[in-house]
Scaffold this active site. Structure first.
Site, mmCIF file in Angstrom:
data_model
loop_
_atom_site.group_PDB
_atom_site.id
_atom_site.type_symbol
_atom_site.label_atom_id
_atom_site.label_comp_id
_atom_site.label_asym_id
_atom_site.label_seq_id
_atom_site.Cartn_x
_atom_site.Cartn_y
_atom_site.Cartn_z
ATOM 1 N N THR A 196 -10.200 57.639 79.361
ATOM 2 C CA THR A 196 -9.454 58.582 80.187
ATOM 3 C C THR A 196 -10.339 59.433 81.094
ATOM 4 O OG1 THR A 196 -8.228 58.895 78.140
ATOM 5 C CG2 THR A 196 -7.746 60.428 79.950
ATOM 6 N N ARG A 224 3.062 51.129 74.106
ATOM 7 C CA ARG A 224 2.253 52.165 73.449
ATOM 8 C C ARG A 224 1.888 53.295 74.422
ATOM 9 N NH1 ARG A 224 -3.184 54.362 74.405
ATOM 10 N NH2 ARG A 224 -3.986 55.083 72.413
ATOM 11 N N GLY A 226 -0.606 56.740 74.508
ATOM 12 C CA GLY A 226 -1.642 57.486 73.799
ATOM 13 C C GLY A 226 -1.453 58.970 74.011
ATOM 14 N N ASP A 227 -2.539 59.706 73.933
ATOM 15 C CA ASP A 227 -2.477 61.163 74.098
ATOM 16 C C ASP A 227 -2.360 61.588 75.561
ATOM 17 O OD1 ASP A 227 -5.168 60.055 74.305
ATOM 18 O OD2 ASP A 227 -5.799 62.119 74.703
ATOM 19 N N THR A 247 -10.387 62.918 75.414
ATOM 20 C CA THR A 247 -10.676 61.532 75.691
ATOM 21 C C THR A 247 -10.928 60.834 74.357
ATOM 22 O OG1 THR A 247 -12.108 60.011 76.911
ATOM 23 C CG2 THR A 247 -13.143 61.974 76.032
ATOM 24 N N GLY A 248 -10.701 59.548 74.330
ATOM 25 C CA GLY A 248 -10.920 58.831 73.081
ATOM 26 C C GLY A 248 -9.629 58.260 72.527
ATOM 27 N N GLY A 250 -6.313 57.930 71.394
ATOM 28 C CA GLY A 250 -5.182 58.828 71.553
ATOM 29 C C GLY A 250 -4.408 59.089 70.278
#
Ligand code: GLY
Length: 336
Positions: A196, A224, A226-227, A247-248, A250
């Site tokens: 991200t 799907r 994510g965050d 970031t990473g 989610g």
């Protein structure tokens, strides 16, 4: 990719007495190697920070707005649009990797100094999801649109379309499909698999805004999210206190409402650096197995202080002020 994790020393009383380790870590079995210091940038505004080294180019896009006395909300939109347009970027925008079925679906969110926010998820074939998120914020009574409804909204509002996956990504997808039978295998999210872009800006008027945009987990299950499109997880801004983005992986960030947690920790008096570290430690405390689980936060407070922290080494962020333009390695909890 196989990653080896180093063994860490148990925290000793000596370390605590020496103040090397914060008391909050006293019950942990592993040592944090992060020095607890925050770069002091009080009064330094405007300022923009963003995740990973693709943030360097994005910050320049934001700076075109901020350097002319423009608003942080315009800066964070314009900044990440640079990354969304970069066809060589495999984790954001038009060059992003597809889901398991070959569809490139994009997620984004944006939040301004009035706590107004907009988000878009699972958006296919539209070049700038961040601008769609902003249009949802400004032109509807909703916060988030996803999938076909989001696409219809974007088309109705004149957003330009793009055919995805672009040829280079399609080639990579077909190769993956052929070689990788285990579609549920976790990707390694590190400096070799950029994630991200999240961006936070404080403008000359002292107002904070943030943005976040991604193509998400490569080869994810269709549908799907994510965050990154979730306000409070991938991004949160409170103009009284500060802003944070993530970031990473989610799924792990959502579990602790990560970016909101960082901002609330700042509200409780923690520096941006401490707040990022504490939020990462909360993620760690919720997971027995950290294999492949990289997450990081960046934070910016109302005074222009910054912080960044990740689970594993390898995370960095880009910072730009009137006299600085640099990439900074984030401190971290442990090495791969
Ligand atoms: N942090 C991006 C994602 O998990 O989709």
């Amino acid at each position: 990719m196989e990653q080896k994790r180093r063994k860490f020393l148990k925290i000793g009383l000596l370390g605590l007495v020496a103040g090397i380790v914060k008391p909050v870590l006293a019950t942990s079995t592993e040592v944090s190697n992060a020095p607890l210091k925050t770069p002091k940038l009080i009064g330094k505004k405007p300022i923009v920070i963003s995740t990973w080294n693709h943030g360097l180019a994005a910050n320049l896009g934001a700076w075109e707005v901020l350097s002319k006395g423009g608003k942080s909300i315009d800066a964070v939109e314009k900044g990440v649009m640079v990354t969304e347009s970069d066809a060589t970027n495999r984790s954001v925008g038009i060059g992003g990797m597809p889901d398991r079925d070959g569809h490139v679906t994009l997620d984004a969110c944006i939040m301004d100094e009035q706590s107004r926010c907009g988000a878009v998820g699972c958006l296919e074939g539209i070049a700038h999801p961040i601008s769609v998120a902003r249009a949802i914020m400004e032109k509807t009574q909703h916060v988030m649109l996803v999938g076909e409804g989001a696409k219809k909204f974007a088309l109705d509002h004149g957003f330009s379309t793009i055919k995805t996956p672009i040829p280079a990504v399609k080639e990579a997808y077909l190769k993956w499909k052929k070689e990788n039978k285990d579609v549920f295998k976790k990707p390694v999210i590190n400096h070799e698999n950029h994630d991200t872009i999240g961006m936070l800006a404080l403008d000359s008027a002292g107002n904070l805004s943030g943005s976040c945009t991604t193509s998400g987990w490569a080869f994810k299950l269709p549908g799907r999210l994510g965050d990154s499109p979730i306000i409070g997880a991938g991004l949160f801004v409170d103009n009284e206190i500060g802003a944070a983005c993530a970031t990473g992986l989610g799924e792990a960030i959502i579990r602790v409402a990560g970016s909101h947690t960082v901002v609330e920790l700042m509200r409780q008096g923690h520096t941006p650096q401490e707040a990022c570290q504490l939020a990462v430690e909360r993620i760690i405390s919720k997971h027995k197995d950290l294999t492949g689980l990289q997450c990081g936060f960046i934070a910016l407070d109302k005074q222009g202080n910054v912080g960044a922290y990740s689970i594993f080494n390898g995370f960095n962020y880009a910072l730009k002020t009137s006299d600085e333009e640099k990439l900074v390695d984030a401190t971290y909890n442990r090495k791969w």
